[in-house]
Write a protein that holds these residues in place. Structure first.
Motif, PDB file in Angstrom:
ATOM      1  N   MET A   1     -24.513 -39.258  -9.289  1.00  0.00           N
ATOM      2  CA  MET A   1     -24.359 -40.146 -10.229  1.00  0.00           C
ATOM      3  C   MET A   1     -23.246 -41.510  -9.682  1.00  0.00           C
ATOM      4  SD  MET A   1     -24.457 -39.327 -14.177  1.00  0.00           S
ATOM      5  CE  MET A   1     -26.217 -38.629 -14.859  1.00  0.00           C
ATOM      6  N   PRO A   2     -22.233 -41.070  -9.226  1.00  0.00           N
ATOM      7  CA  PRO A   2     -21.331 -42.396  -8.637  1.00  0.00           C
ATOM      8  C   PRO A   2     -21.815 -43.195  -7.301  1.00  0.00           C
ATOM      9  CG  PRO A   2     -20.095 -40.081  -9.176  1.00  0.00           C
ATOM     10  CD  PRO A   2     -21.537 -39.642  -9.026  1.00  0.00           C
ATOM     11  N   PHE A   3     -23.031 -42.370  -6.844  1.00  0.00           N
ATOM     12  CA  PHE A   3     -23.472 -42.965  -5.479  1.00  0.00           C
ATOM     13  C   PHE A   3     -24.537 -43.487  -5.675  1.00  0.00           C
ATOM     14  CE2 PHE A   3     -20.944 -39.128  -4.422  1.00  0.00           C
ATOM     15  CZ  PHE A   3     -19.790 -39.468  -3.646  1.00  0.00           C
ATOM     16  N   THR A   4     -25.113 -43.677  -6.693  1.00  0.00           N
ATOM     17  CA  THR A   4     -26.468 -44.278  -7.359  1.00  0.00           C
ATOM     18  C   THR A   4     -26.159 -45.619  -7.665  1.00  0.00           C
ATOM     19  OG1 THR A   4     -26.345 -43.572  -9.669  1.00  0.00           O
ATOM     20  CG2 THR A   4     -27.368 -42.199  -8.136  1.00  0.00           C
ATOM     21  N   ASN A   5     -27.181 -46.621  -7.312  1.00  0.00           N
ATOM     22  CA  ASN A   5     -27.136 -48.018  -7.661  1.00  0.00           C
ATOM     23  C   ASN A   5     -28.453 -48.393  -7.826  1.00  0.00           C
ATOM     24  OD1 ASN A   5     -26.959 -50.789  -7.924  1.00  0.00           O
ATOM     25  ND2 ASN A   5     -24.975 -50.803  -6.470  1.00  0.00           N
ATOM     26  N   LEU A   6     -28.897 -49.031  -9.123  1.00  0.00           N
ATOM     27  CA  LEU A   6     -30.143 -49.525  -9.085  1.00  0.00           C
ATOM     28  C   LEU A   6     -30.514 -50.508  -8.219  1.00  0.00           C
ATOM     29  CD1 LEU A   6     -31.106 -48.681 -13.014  1.00  0.00           C
ATOM     30  CD2 LEU A   6     -31.622 -47.141 -11.039  1.00  0.00           C
TER      31      LEU A   6
END
Length: 232
Positions: free
Chosen positions: A30-35
């Motif tokens: 999650m901390p490395f996701t970016n839409l």
């Protein structure tokens, strides 16, 4: 019938450790996701969810999810397929998906996570022995509960904006990531105070989540301890 289910669960024990890793993976990525980031940043969460769903469907015996003669196995499998499908919508559309997609996505994902948690409790009730694999499955159920709480809290915030005081969100941090953090903090009874329920409904949700976590731990300890005593 119970003995037959126990035998099939025993054959699935090698999957339990992998399933625990699969439940942890969405939290880790999650901390490395970016839409709005690159393809890798957008694909991390859908891929981790795909692995989790595949392992969950393989792990659950076909006739385990029954209630009063009704089998919910087919519904559970459909829910799993839908969970994977909707997770790819943000990858394709990014933040341009629109609010109309948010609630259906959250409903499907939280429904699958919650069903998986119930299934894990049913599996633990049928295990023939207590070993490392079974303990991994019990831990995975607790994490599934936290993931479910994060999805439901996000749905509540979307339905009623301002339900939670979110504090200072980090750059690129998604709402579901922030409220998943709140969910696990609530489960652990830590209460840092940086994310707080701001309405009566949100407060009731936090209480329900905390009580559900306590009940799950109590139930898991009771099931595993009774099975351990029986085998000894």
């Amino acid at each position: 019938m119970s003995h037959s289910i126990g035998d099939r669960i025993e054959r699935r024990e090698p999957l339990f450790g992998w399933f625990l890793l699969a439940t942890l993976l969405p939290i880790l990525v999650m901390p490395f996701t970016n839409l709005e980031g690159n393809a890798i940043q957008r694909v991390l969460l859908p891929l981790s969810t795909l692995w989790l769903v595949v392992l969950a469907l393989r792990m659950m015996p076909a006739d385990l999810l029954r209630w009063r003669g009704w089998s919910f196995t087919a519904l559970y499998r459909v829910l799993g397929v839908l969970c994977v499908a909707v997770m790819w919508l943000p990858f394709v559309l990014g933040h341009h998906a629109g609010h109309a997609w948010h609630l259906p996505i959250l409903s499907v994902i939280s429904g699958f996570y919650l069903s998986t948690t119930v299934g894990i409790v049913l599996v633990l009730a049928q295990v023939k022995r207590v070993n490392e694999a079974v303990l991994c499955l019990g831990a995975a159920g607790y994490i599934q509960l936290g993931l479910t709480g994060g999805q439901l809290a996000t749905a509540l915030e979307i339905l009623s904006p301002g339900s939670f005081s979110l504090g200072r969100m980090l750059p690129g941090e998604e709402l579901v990531e922030r409220l998943s953090y709140f969910s696990f903090v609530t489960l652990g009874s830590l209460g840092y105070g940086d994310v707080l329920p701001a309405t009566a409904l949100a407060e009731s949700f936090a209480v329900l989540l905390s009580v559900t976590a306590t009940l799950y731990i109590t139930l898991m300890i009771g099931l595993l301890l009774s099975r351990y005593i029986e085998t000894r």
